[in-house]
Design an enzyme around this catalytic site. Structure first.
Site, PDB file in Angstrom:
ATOM      1  N   ARG A  26       0.699  -0.988   0.034  1.00 36.16           N
ATOM      2  CA  ARG A  26      -0.148   0.059   0.010  1.00 36.16           C
ATOM      3  C   ARG A  26       0.795   1.339   0.045  1.00 36.16           C
ATOM      4  O   ARG A  26       0.937   1.879  -0.867  1.00 36.16           O
ATOM      5  CB  ARG A  26      -1.080  -0.023   1.366  1.00 36.16           C
ATOM      6  CG  ARG A  26      -2.191   0.859   1.073  1.00 36.16           C
ATOM      7  CD  ARG A  26      -1.770   2.268   1.294  1.00 36.16           C
ATOM      8  NE  ARG A  26      -1.460   2.669   2.914  1.00 36.16           N
ATOM      9  CZ  ARG A  26      -1.052   3.839   3.442  1.00 36.16           C
ATOM     10  NH1 ARG A  26      -0.918   4.942   2.555  1.00 36.16           N
ATOM     11  NH2 ARG A  26      -0.820   3.820   4.622  1.00 36.16           N
ATOM     12  N   HIS A  28      10.987   6.881   7.693  1.00 38.05           N
ATOM     13  CA  HIS A  28      11.325   7.240   6.466  1.00 38.05           C
ATOM     14  C   HIS A  28      12.912   7.496   6.375  1.00 38.05           C
ATOM     15  O   HIS A  28      13.492   8.012   7.299  1.00 38.05           O
ATOM     16  CB  HIS A  28      10.647   8.364   5.577  1.00 38.05           C
ATOM     17  CG  HIS A  28       9.265   8.058   4.955  1.00 38.05           C
ATOM     18  ND1 HIS A  28       8.875   8.194   3.878  1.00 38.05           N
ATOM     19  CD2 HIS A  28       8.350   7.268   5.955  1.00 38.05           C
ATOM     20  CE1 HIS A  28       7.791   7.602   3.623  1.00 38.05           C
ATOM     21  NE2 HIS A  28       7.370   7.071   4.820  1.00 38.05           N
ATOM     22  N   CYS A  59       8.356  10.070  -0.393  1.00 35.42           N
ATOM     23  CA  CYS A  59       7.548  11.004   0.004  1.00 35.42           C
ATOM     24  C   CYS A  59       7.599  12.088  -0.917  1.00 35.42           C
ATOM     25  O   CYS A  59       8.835  12.693  -1.363  1.00 35.42           O
ATOM     26  CB  CYS A  59       7.838  11.618   1.433  1.00 35.42           C
ATOM     27  SG  CYS A  59       6.967  12.924   1.980  1.00 35.42           S
ATOM     28  N   ASN A  91      10.375   4.718   2.494  1.00 35.16           N
ATOM     29  CA  ASN A  91      10.203   3.863   3.561  1.00 35.16           C
ATOM     30  C   ASN A  91      11.448   3.061   3.951  1.00 35.16           C
ATOM     31  O   ASN A  91      12.130   2.817   3.305  1.00 35.16           O
ATOM     32  CB  ASN A  91       9.131   2.971   3.497  1.00 35.16           C
ATOM     33  CG  ASN A  91       7.730   3.541   3.533  1.00 35.16           C
ATOM     34  OD1 ASN A  91       7.207   4.243   4.468  1.00 35.16           O
ATOM     35  ND2 ASN A  91       7.183   3.319   2.173  1.00 35.16           N
TER      36      ASN A  91
END
Length: 325
Positions: free
Chosen positions: A32, A227, A258, A267
């Site tokens: 996701r 992150h 991001c 991540n």
């Protein structure tokens, strides 16, 4: 200053971590959070195989997809097909992200969902740009979602974004994060994941955040989501472990990124997290070799760079070339 992953791992031995093959729970968010910002659509069959492979690796918690409008996140347009086609392991939870009541209602119609993830942010500007309302208004919307979810006996996991810093508002006040965490617990979330959305946190700011949050919410109800923009994700997890936290989010092959932080690598890679936790002595239940193979496979499918340093190193030892596009 210790820059290498190896150095960080050995530094952990001096921390006050108490364990004897203690378990550590990893929430795999690659399907996701890792895929949602990809420009090229990942075929449904590949998403299904990715989730199946991750289940086979031993993950007990996988974020499978998001019930969002295809207009806003085209990559998640096949959520119905994904949830219908994945192979379900009895001991694994397959959560879906829902942004509002409409998303939750669609998820419930499928009959395939037993856990949802909900979201808020500790930044007014970030909240307005993402969901077009204030933080207070977003909590009111979440209340509608969580009440409906609880009526239908769905487990609820909460996320708080921008817990360390915001690309628009700068540094985040830990007191605001603590208040939001308490609110989410009161709304019925069994766990709150604290997300350093742009990856600006380091050990000092993470310690300050967790000290403040612990005044409002038991840390056994807290997970961390880092992150790796500044290369601090692993050391931040160690800081969280030293505070007593035993759950962290990560993404296979470091999938994700991001859009608000220039140069962000996305991540924390699951392979790097598992490698470190294994060395420290935790039991993750994850087969690292299978995980490395899975990460290399999905990166090849997507023609995407594998940013996991552990995966690159372990594949190199086998004479296998890691995807570096």
């Amino acid at each position: 200053m210790i820059n290498s992953r190896v150095g960080i791992v050995h530094l952990s031995r001096s921390l006050s971590i108490k364990h004897s093959k203690e378990s550590f729970r990893i929430v795999e968010v690659g399907p996701r959070d890792g895929l949602q910002n990809e420009k090229n659509f990942v075929p449904t069959a590949s998403k299904v195989e990715l989730i199946n492979r991750l289940s086979n690796c031993g993950f007990k918690a996988i974020e499978a997809t998001a019930y969002v409008s295809p207009k806003w996140i085209p990559q998640m347009a096949d959520h119905e097909q994904v949830m219908a086609q994945i192979q379900r392991y009895p001991s694994t939870s397959y959560a879906v992200f829902v942004p509002n009541v409409a998303g939750l209602q669609n998820a419930m119609k499928s009959g395939k969902v037993d856990e949802i993830a909900v979201f808020c942010a500790a930044s007014e500007t970030f909240t307005k740009k993402n969901v077009n309302c204030t933080i207070e208004e977003s909590l009111k919307r979440l209340k509608e979602v969580t009440e409906l979810a609880q009526k239908n006996r769905l487990r609820i996991r909460g996320y708080i974004s921008t817990v360390i810093g915001c690309p628009y508002d700068g540094k985040t006040d830990p007191k605001l994060v603590a208040k939001l965490a308490e609110n989410l617990m009161n709304l019925g979330c069994y766990e709150i994941s604290l997300g350093d959305t742009i990856g600006v946190g380091s050990v000092g700011s993470v310690n300050s955040l967790l000290d403040e949050v612990s005044k409002s919410v038991p840390l056994e109800k807290i997970a961390v989501h880092f992150h790796d923009t500044y290369g601090q994700a692993l050391s931040n997890v160690l800081a969280a472990i030293n505070k007593g936290i035993r759950t962290a989010d990560s993404s296979v092959a470091g999938l994700g990124g991001c859009p608000y932080a220039k140069g962000a690598t996305g991540n924390l890679a699951s392979e790097d997290l598992v490698y470190m936790l294994n060395d420290v002595g935790f039991d993750t239940g994850i087969d690292l070799e299978q995980l490395v193979e899975t990460g290399n496979w999905i990166c090849t499918i997507m023609d995407r760079k594998n940013v996991s340093r552990s995966a690159n190193a372990l594949l190199s030892l086998k004479g296998v070339k890691c995807n570096t596009n």
